[in-house]
Design a protein around this motif. Sequence first.
Motif, PDB file in Angstrom:
ATOM      1  N   LEU A 195      90.736 -49.006  -0.408  1.00 46.00           N
ATOM      2  CA  LEU A 195      89.464 -49.038   0.321  1.00 46.00           C
ATOM      3  C   LEU A 195      89.626 -48.517   1.741  1.00 46.00           C
ATOM      4  CD1 LEU A 195      88.108 -52.470  -0.991  1.00 46.00           C
ATOM      5  CD2 LEU A 195      87.209 -50.200  -1.543  1.00 46.00           C
ATOM      6  N   ARG A 196      90.771 -48.807   2.363  1.00 41.14           N
ATOM      7  CA  ARG A 196      90.996 -48.329   3.734  1.00 41.14           C
ATOM      8  C   ARG A 196      91.212 -46.812   3.777  1.00 41.14           C
ATOM      9  NH1 ARG A 196      88.321 -51.532   6.432  1.00 41.14           N
ATOM     10  NH2 ARG A 196      89.109 -50.528   8.305  1.00 41.14           N
ATOM     11  N   HIS A 197      91.522 -46.213   2.620  1.00 41.85           N
ATOM     12  CA  HIS A 197      91.745 -44.758   2.560  1.00 41.85           C
ATOM     13  C   HIS A 197      90.821 -44.125   1.519  1.00 41.85           C
ATOM     14  CE1 HIS A 197      95.480 -46.585   4.082  1.00 41.85           C
ATOM     15  NE2 HIS A 197      95.611 -45.483   4.791  1.00 41.85           N
ATOM     16  N   LEU A 198      89.653 -44.742   1.330  1.00 35.27           N
ATOM     17  CA  LEU A 198      88.797 -44.359   0.203  1.00 35.27           C
ATOM     18  C   LEU A 198      88.376 -42.890   0.228  1.00 35.27           C
ATOM     19  CD1 LEU A 198      87.440 -45.380  -2.349  1.00 35.27           C
ATOM     20  CD2 LEU A 198      85.457 -46.035  -0.995  1.00 35.27           C
ATOM     21  N   ASP A 199      88.022 -42.386   1.420  1.00 34.43           N
ATOM     22  CA  ASP A 199      87.591 -40.983   1.509  1.00 34.43           C
ATOM     23  C   ASP A 199      88.680 -40.038   1.024  1.00 34.43           C
ATOM     24  OD1 ASP A 199      88.959 -42.057   3.748  1.00 34.43           O
ATOM     25  OD2 ASP A 199      88.406 -40.329   4.978  1.00 34.43           O
ATOM     26  N   LEU A 200      89.928 -40.352   1.411  1.00 27.54           N
ATOM     27  CA  LEU A 200      91.034 -39.459   1.057  1.00 27.54           C
ATOM     28  C   LEU A 200      91.336 -39.498  -0.443  1.00 27.54           C
ATOM     29  CD1 LEU A 200      93.362 -40.366   4.068  1.00 27.54           C
ATOM     30  CD2 LEU A 200      91.769 -38.434   3.870  1.00 27.54           C
ATOM     31  N   TYR A 201      91.306 -40.708  -1.017  1.00 31.04           N
ATOM     32  CA  TYR A 201      91.604 -40.801  -2.449  1.00 31.04           C
ATOM     33  C   TYR A 201      90.479 -40.208  -3.295  1.00 31.04           C
ATOM     34  CZ  TYR A 201      95.767 -43.514  -1.398  1.00 31.04           C
ATOM     35  OH  TYR A 201      96.997 -43.896  -0.934  1.00 31.04           O
ATOM     36  N   LEU A 202      89.247 -40.313  -2.799  1.00 30.82           N
ATOM     37  CA  LEU A 202      88.155 -39.677  -3.543  1.00 30.82           C
ATOM     38  C   LEU A 202      88.308 -38.158  -3.544  1.00 30.82           C
ATOM     39  CD1 LEU A 202      85.008 -41.767  -2.487  1.00 30.82           C
ATOM     40  CD2 LEU A 202      85.943 -41.538  -4.802  1.00 30.82           C
ATOM     41  N   GLU A 203      88.687 -37.610  -2.401  1.00 28.79           N
ATOM     42  CA  GLU A 203      88.898 -36.155  -2.332  1.00 28.79           C
ATOM     43  C   GLU A 203      90.043 -35.724  -3.252  1.00 28.79           C
ATOM     44  OE1 GLU A 203      87.345 -34.814   2.091  1.00 28.79           O
ATOM     45  OE2 GLU A 203      89.375 -35.609   1.909  1.00 28.79           O
TER      46      GLU A 203
ATOM     47  N   GLU B  51      88.839 -35.961  -6.878  1.00 32.44           N
ATOM     48  CA  GLU B  51      87.917 -34.862  -7.203  1.00 32.44           C
ATOM     49  C   GLU B  51      88.680 -33.559  -7.475  1.00 32.44           C
ATOM     50  OE1 GLU B  51      85.775 -33.339  -3.891  1.00 32.44           O
ATOM     51  OE2 GLU B  51      84.096 -32.600  -5.090  1.00 32.44           O
TER      52      GLU B  51
ATOM     53  N   ALA C 225      93.505 -41.232  -8.687  1.00 29.21           N
ATOM     54  CA  ALA C 225      93.502 -40.087  -7.771  1.00 29.21           C
ATOM     55  C   ALA C 225      94.660 -39.128  -8.061  1.00 29.21           C
ATOM     56  CB  ALA C 225      93.577 -40.574  -6.323  1.00 29.21           C
TER      57      ALA C 225
ATOM     58  N   ILE D 206      82.021 -45.548  -6.472  1.00 30.86           N
ATOM     59  CA  ILE D 206      83.101 -44.903  -5.714  1.00 30.86           C
ATOM     60  C   ILE D 206      84.326 -45.782  -5.512  1.00 30.86           C
ATOM     61  CG2 ILE D 206      81.669 -43.209  -4.485  1.00 30.86           C
ATOM     62  CD1 ILE D 206      81.504 -45.159  -2.149  1.00 30.86           C
TER      63      ILE D 206
ATOM     64  N   SER E 109      79.276 -47.576   0.336  1.00 35.78           N
ATOM     65  CA  SER E 109      79.891 -47.078   1.574  1.00 35.78           C
ATOM     66  C   SER E 109      79.435 -47.912   2.773  1.00 35.78           C
ATOM     67  CB  SER E 109      79.580 -45.593   1.780  1.00 35.78           C
ATOM     68  OG  SER E 109      78.185 -45.379   1.872  1.00 35.78           O
TER      69      SER E 109
END
Lengths: 223, 476
Positions: free
Chosen positions: B63-71, B74, B215, B245, B303
């Motif tokens: 959760l603290r790195h959610l943006d990075l793992y989502l990228e 993807e 991821a 997400i 989010s």
Amino acid sequence: MSARDDILSNIRRSLGVTGRETIRTQIAEERLERAPKGLIPARGQVSGEERIALFKAQVESSLATVTEVSSPADVPQSVASFLRDHNLPATLRMGADLRLKAMPWGETSLEISHGPSAGKDLNAVSHAYGGVAETGSLVMISGPENPSTLNFLPDNHIIVVSAKDIAGDYEAVWSKVRFTFGKGSMPRTVNWITGPSRSGDIEQTLLLGAHGPRRVHVVIVRD
Amino acid sequence: MSVHSTSPQFKENAARALSDTQLQRALGNVKQGFIDKRRKAVENLPEFEALRDSARDIKNHTLRHLDLYLEAYEAKVKASGGQVHFARDAEEARAIVLSLCREANARTVTKGKSMIAEEIGINEHLEANGVTPIETDLGEYIIQLRHELPSHIIAPAVHLNASQVEQDFRRVHKDLDPNRDLSQPVQLLTEARTVLRERFLAADVGITGANFLVAETGTSVIVTNEGNGDLTQILPKTHIVLASIEKVVPTLEDVSQILRVLARSATGQEMSVYTTFSTGPRRSSDADGPENYHVVLIDNGRSAMLGTSFEEMLRCIRCGACMNHCPIYHAVGGHAYGWVYPGPMGAVLTPSLIGVDQAGHLPNASTFCGRCESVCPVRIPLPKLMRHWRDREFEHHLSPATFRSGLAFWGFFAKRPALYRLVTRAAMASLGWAGRSKGRFNWLPLAKGWTKSRDFPAPQGETFQARWKRERGNNA
């Protein structure tokens, strides 16, 4: 702004980051690269006969059945007698797996057909990629050798696994998958199967054979 | 918001549930079954508590790195030939799914069990647009026939008895012999298997949820016991994965850690029967599998929970242990909660997703016994989060006037210790004296609501403060 960018920027705003912090990015990249193992229960950390015994006990507690044969050549007779013992028709569907193909099916009276299932097959045999002693799970990999439909559509699913492919824990299987397919790559489907299909949705009563196989029978090959 | 909510009517819903004899009989199965099975599974694995810590830490880290793992996720899905679609809310998600179904010229769609699909109300939307969704999980199939919401996140039809299911099957499966025997649960299961087998083979699109997204590899993971999720995703030409997400985790090892606590917490199994890792569409050499693989990543309020005290709720892996151990859930069942997510996890999540003005009753429907937190595999402090909602409800002046004036009344005394001691001493002495013969009251002024269904124990004539002072004096 696209939904994608909107969502990512909302996440970053909530977390108070920009997404370009070097250390933070490195931490995530390193975790993906190193894939640390975490805590592995002691139960599966046994080898040799002890591991096979644990695997068998766990397979049985998942309500599947299990037998052993001493060589690949003994598999067809073992499968034929399993079908006979359960009064099942002498038919068998399988994929193009070379290990299965090399077995002397002609020595039995089984009527063999090849390819994925379209839903009409009562019995199928697949060769597992591996087994996991910790929970008696079988690891199946999709492909023409062992089509995924054979894992789910037939009523009776027989799974052949080599004793040497039985690992103690899931993590050992992932190491092997990485070795076979490359780090970060996966076959289309990996199925872990632990027992026959079941449902508890009616009054919490456990019933076998919900949508997948009613019976799962595991044949361990000692070679 | 998507699915219509009756959460504002929680009190009426609960009152109806308490007098529903069919429901009360069915809820008996929850109390008996789930708790024992979980306990045995936990006793069988000495490392269970440490694995809970590990699962919590993995989720927190993600959760603290959610943006990075989502990228990263993807990019991997795309590399394996799949497509990723992002949806800000339920409406966008529904539109994406419908357009994918239209692309596939879909008439029927099979569905694996998915709570996010319930949350975005996909079935109604598809139906309204000429696409027929068919639930294939036995419990979900049953409640779809009844036009109900699931009453439990892993046992959707847990509020029903077999005789009710029999009636539904006779009502809907009209082409079958009306004199057939359906008196045993196994006959119901067999009938559903036969009816749904045809549906699996005929479906144009299969929609599943995801327990996890990986991821490292761009993989979606589903965990089932029936095998319906797998038939849903390998038979049709198009597989659509719906996932919120927060389902992403970094690696295959991380999934394996969490899987060790998931089934044990949920059904008490060491491992669910089918754990399936899917990566992209069928490969060129494959003999089966979907030709198109789409993932719809849905935010729908998540989010905004990050960075708040409710971020911890995003660790939830939807095992259902909290509701299985909840005395309120045992008493009223899942439908009383009025929306998609019941029980303690619903009491925390629902106000986040549909607003505390709609769902303010839910965090109040708690005895604060703490059992939910004590069994949560990712250690979500559910009682604490329910208290946060109560605070907010109070701050926003959403609590009823009597409740507020009662608190203000108590606050007046609490801020004046001498007066507080004087009044409580007098009250305890007189209540103790009045209740000295029976030791309890079956009627009290201003507490009729309490004494209507149970006795109020009589105080022993002394306040806690006075006793504390006395006993400390003795021990010193």
